[in-house]
Design an enzyme around this catalytic site. Structure first.
Site: not given
Ligand code: HDD
Length: 723
Positions: A80, A153
């Site tokens: 993202h 999402n």
């Molecule tokens: Fe995630 C970012 C949505 C599963 C680990 N995720 C991130 C963002 C969104 C989502 C919208 C951007 C937030 C922003 O605008 O700063 N992610 C989801 C959804 C998931 C999902 C709807 C399933 C239901 N994500 C998911 C899993 C993991 C992560 C299973 C790790 C175990 N996601 C992350 C992250 C991020 C992220 C690596 C990257 C940047 C951040 O968090 O802030 O931690």
């Protein structure tokens, strides 16, 4: 004597507007340590009028400027990375006190400030907005009890069931490790290899291949919390819950060829769309709803309600709409606000709790950790992340970039002064729901998680014909980009687990194995809420639709102004695109300064096109860009309208037997969203908008409000016109 080491805040709610400063001509430029700068353009050096000598390291102003610049980037989000955000408000119109104690969901007198960041998943920070991808929909509500983040999402399900698989799915979709290709696309071997290897991805993969993954606008997509959370009421009763945001403007998508082109023509298309709507006072709004499931009923279904690869069918668990999210303020500065915005699924407020959704549980570890690595231990003190309610924790005192200054001698609890005591539940202290737990220690998921195709079939079966056509094209495009036969052949076989018909079409297109029988018989079931065509605005509207008007010297001023006024009065964004921006002269001598000139823009960047009458059509007919504007609009299923002399010009660009245009003198003819007629310019009025509207402008507006003319593609007309 009262201890002097008491607290850390003045106990008042923060006014977020005070987080900004506005620079003006009165304020002199200074260094970051405060001295006024007299010459910001030259490095201090030795020399004279004739010779430029060596630059001096002594110049602390230049040195600090360059060194600070060297460190201006922070790590981009690992997923993202590309996104944009805006501030807004949440208003509750119905209290949910029967299921939760959370103030934000029970107190209808509150207006809760919030920040939303929309994003794409795969591409890096500088990638294009309109790529085929899932869109992030992350909401941070600054509630009176602390921040509540819904990190969702625009698709209600996820690829994987267990968070331990997240690095694998993301590695597979991101650019491949050996050559860092492709950017902003899932169309490559590794991604499809992963999809094949994990049948649990099937359901989400169908959503991702549908039109949902190429939205027309962030303002026109749904938001889903995806994971299952809990709500706890004042009697201590727990319900499971899923969160929904449904856009007022309906759910609409681009067509694929258009999305591909916009990615190059205007990579910032979606962020500009959001900013300009808010700037124009056309605030995007979403209804907020919850699906509520009493915990004792969680075993009543053929799927596990804690499985994030499954939706909760609305027929079984209806959505209760209780509030409204509105975005009404653009950020003042992108980096400190949008880039530094940091969300955590683990940030919930009293009255809301987690569930045993195994994906959510893993996410709860990941987000806080990623924010520490992106922004440092004190990331929650940054203005966009800071709660508006008082926050005070005597333990958290150190770490890079600490801003808040806390007076006092103790930084631990309990302490001899009883400084900064915890709050009892009755005083608003957070407590976890005392859920009984038992079981063996093992790497397991409950058995219902093992079923992977049923809901994918329901999703496919529920799509309209046009959406199914788009899905087949999307699968075919993606697999055509996979050059490893093992990948595309296996995948076409796998599609037969959902639809034999779809698998056969895709195999034919991409050279995969044509399956002889379905891998799993289709269950024939459909459900509501899955086809995006169900989400049209409650009242037809063309508000914020971008409509182009093509003109050259000699255009008819009366029909031009009348249509422009009619469309603008309905809050459409109307743009005059002329042969030259220096000015275009009407047949009757009036001069108009267009917003753009033909080659500066493309039809792809608009929702519809109007061509007024007048002699200007002779010029348009000799201009390839103007002509292509019409054919491309036709191929992209956009409403097209022309009057008087423009009727012939339009019909020459769309040479198809099926398309009728107005015969000379006929007031209005409508054919596949092409609206033409011979009218007096002044008669272009819109009194009502609906399927039975009669006037020329009214019919054009009706078609714009329908978004696109699907019949053109269903009947095979769009494919006959090259775009
Ligand atoms: Fe995630 C970012 C949505 C599963 C680990 N995720 C991130 C963002 C969104 C989502 C919208 C951007 C937030 C922003 O605008 O700063 N992610 C989801 C959804 C998931 C999902 C709807 C399933 C239901 N994500 C998911 C899993 C993991 C992560 C299973 C790790 C175990 N996601 C992350 C992250 C991020 C992220 C690596 C990257 C940047 C951040 O968090 O802030 O931690």
């Amino acid at each position: 004597m009262a201890p002097t080491n008491a607290s850390v805040e003045d106990g008042k709610f923060r006014d977020m507007a005070k987080d900004t400063v506005e620079l003006n001509g009165e304020q002199h430029m200074t260094t970051d340590y405060g001295i006024k700068i007299s010459d910001p353009d030259h490095w201090l050096r030795v020399g004279d009028d004739k010779h430029t000598g060596p630059s001096l390291l002594e110049d602390q102003i230049a040195r600090e400027k360059i060194m600070r610049f060297d460190h201006e980037r922070i790590p981009e989000r690992v997923v993202h990375a590309r996104g944009t955000g805006a501030f807004g408000t949440f208003k509750l119109f119905e209290s949910a006190a029967d299921v939760t104690t959370a103030g934000v969901l029970t107190d209808t007198s509150r207006t809760t400030p919030l920040f939303v960041r929309f994003s794409t998943v795969q591409g890096s920070k500088g990638s294009a907005d309109t790529v085929r991808d899932v869109r992030g929909f992350a909401v941070k509500m600054y509630t009176e009890e602390g921040n509540w983040d819904i990190v969702g999402n625009n698709i209600p399900v996820f690829f994987i069931q267990d968070a331990i698989k997240f690095p694998d799915v993301i590695h597979s979709v991101k650019p491949e490790p050996h050559n860092e290709v492709p950017q902003g696309q899932s169309a490559h071997n590794n991604f499809w290899d992963f999809i094949y290897m994990h049948s649990e991805t099937t359901h989400m993969n169908y959503w991702q291949m549908s039109d949902r993954a190429i939205p027309r606008s962030y303002r026109m997509m749904q938001g889903f919390g995806v994971n299952t959370y809990s709500l706890v009421n004042k009697e201590g009763k727990r319900n499971l819950v899923k969160f929904h945001f449904t856009p007022e403007l309906g759910v609409h998508s681009l067509v694929w060829d258009e999305a591909l082109k916009i990615a190059g023509q205007d990579p910032d298309f979606h962020r500009k769309d959001l900013i300009s709507a808010i700037e124009a006072g056309q605030f995007p709004r979403w209804k907020f709803g919850m699906q509520i499931l009493p915990e004792e009923k969680q075993d009543d279904f053929d799927f596990d309600p804690l499985d994030a690869t499954k939706v909760w069918p609305e027929e079984l668990i209806p959505i209760r709409y209780i509030g409204q999210l509105e975005l009404n303020r653009n950020v003042d500065e992108f980096f400190p606000q949008t880039e530094q915005a940091a969300f955590c699924t683990s940030h919930i407020v009293p009255g809301i709790d987690f569930s045993n959704d195994p994906l959510l549980q893993g996410r709860n570890f990941s987000y806080f950790d990623t924010q520490i690595s992106r922004l440092g231990a004190n990331w929650q003190e940054l203005p966009v992340n800071r709660p508006v309610c008082p926050y005070m924790n005597l333990v958290n005192r150190d770490g890079a970039m600490k801003h808040k200054i806390t007076k006092g001698t103790v930084n631990y609890w309990p302490n001899r002064f009883e400084t900064n005591p915890p709050a009892k539940p009755a005083e608003g202290g957070f407590t976890s729901y005392p859920e009984k737990q038992s079981g063996i220690k093992a790497r397991l998921l409950s058995e219902k998680f093992a079923e992977h195709y049923n809901q994918a079939q329901v999703f496919y079966n529920s799509l309209s014909e046009i959406e199914k056509m788009h899905l087949a094209k999307a699968f075919s495009f993606e697999l055509d980009h996979c050059d490893d036969p093992l990948v595309y052949k296996r995948m076409t076989e796998r599609i037969a687990a959902v639809s034999l018909e779809l698998a056969t079409t895709v195999a034919q297109n991409v050279g995969g194995e044509k399956p002889s029988k379905a891998l799993k018989p289709n269950n024939g079931a459909t459900a509501k809420g899955l086809s995006q065509l169900e989400y049209m605005p409650e009242k037809p509207t063309i508000a914020t639709r971008r409509i182009s008007i093509l003109i050259a010297d000699g255009f008819d001023y009366a029909s031009y102004t009348a249509m422009k006024e009619a469309l603008s009065s309905l809050d459409a964004f109307v743009f005059t695109v002329g042969a030259q921006r220096a000015g275009v002269t009407a047949e009757t001598g009036e001069k108009v300064v267009p917003d753009h000139f033909f080659s500066g823009m493309r039809s792809t960047l608009f929702d519809a096109v109007f061509v007024p009458g007048g002699k200007h059509v002779e010029t348009l007919a000799k201009n390839g860009v103007a002509k292509f504007w019409i054919t491309e609009s036709f191929a992209h299923l956009k409403p097209i309208c022309g009057v008087n002399e423009a009727v012939k010009f339009i019909s020459r660009q769309i040479v198809l037997d099926e398309i009728e245009v107005a015969a000379s003198g006929t007031p209005v003819t409508e054919s596949y969203g092409v609206v033409t007629g011979y009218v007096d310019g002044k008669s272009l009025k819109v009194d009502k908008v609906g399927p039975d509207s009669k006037g020329l402008a009214e019919q054009f507006v009706w078609h714009v409000s329908r978004h696109r003319n699907w019949a053109r593609e269903l009947d095979g007309l769009a494919d006959q016109i090259a775009a």
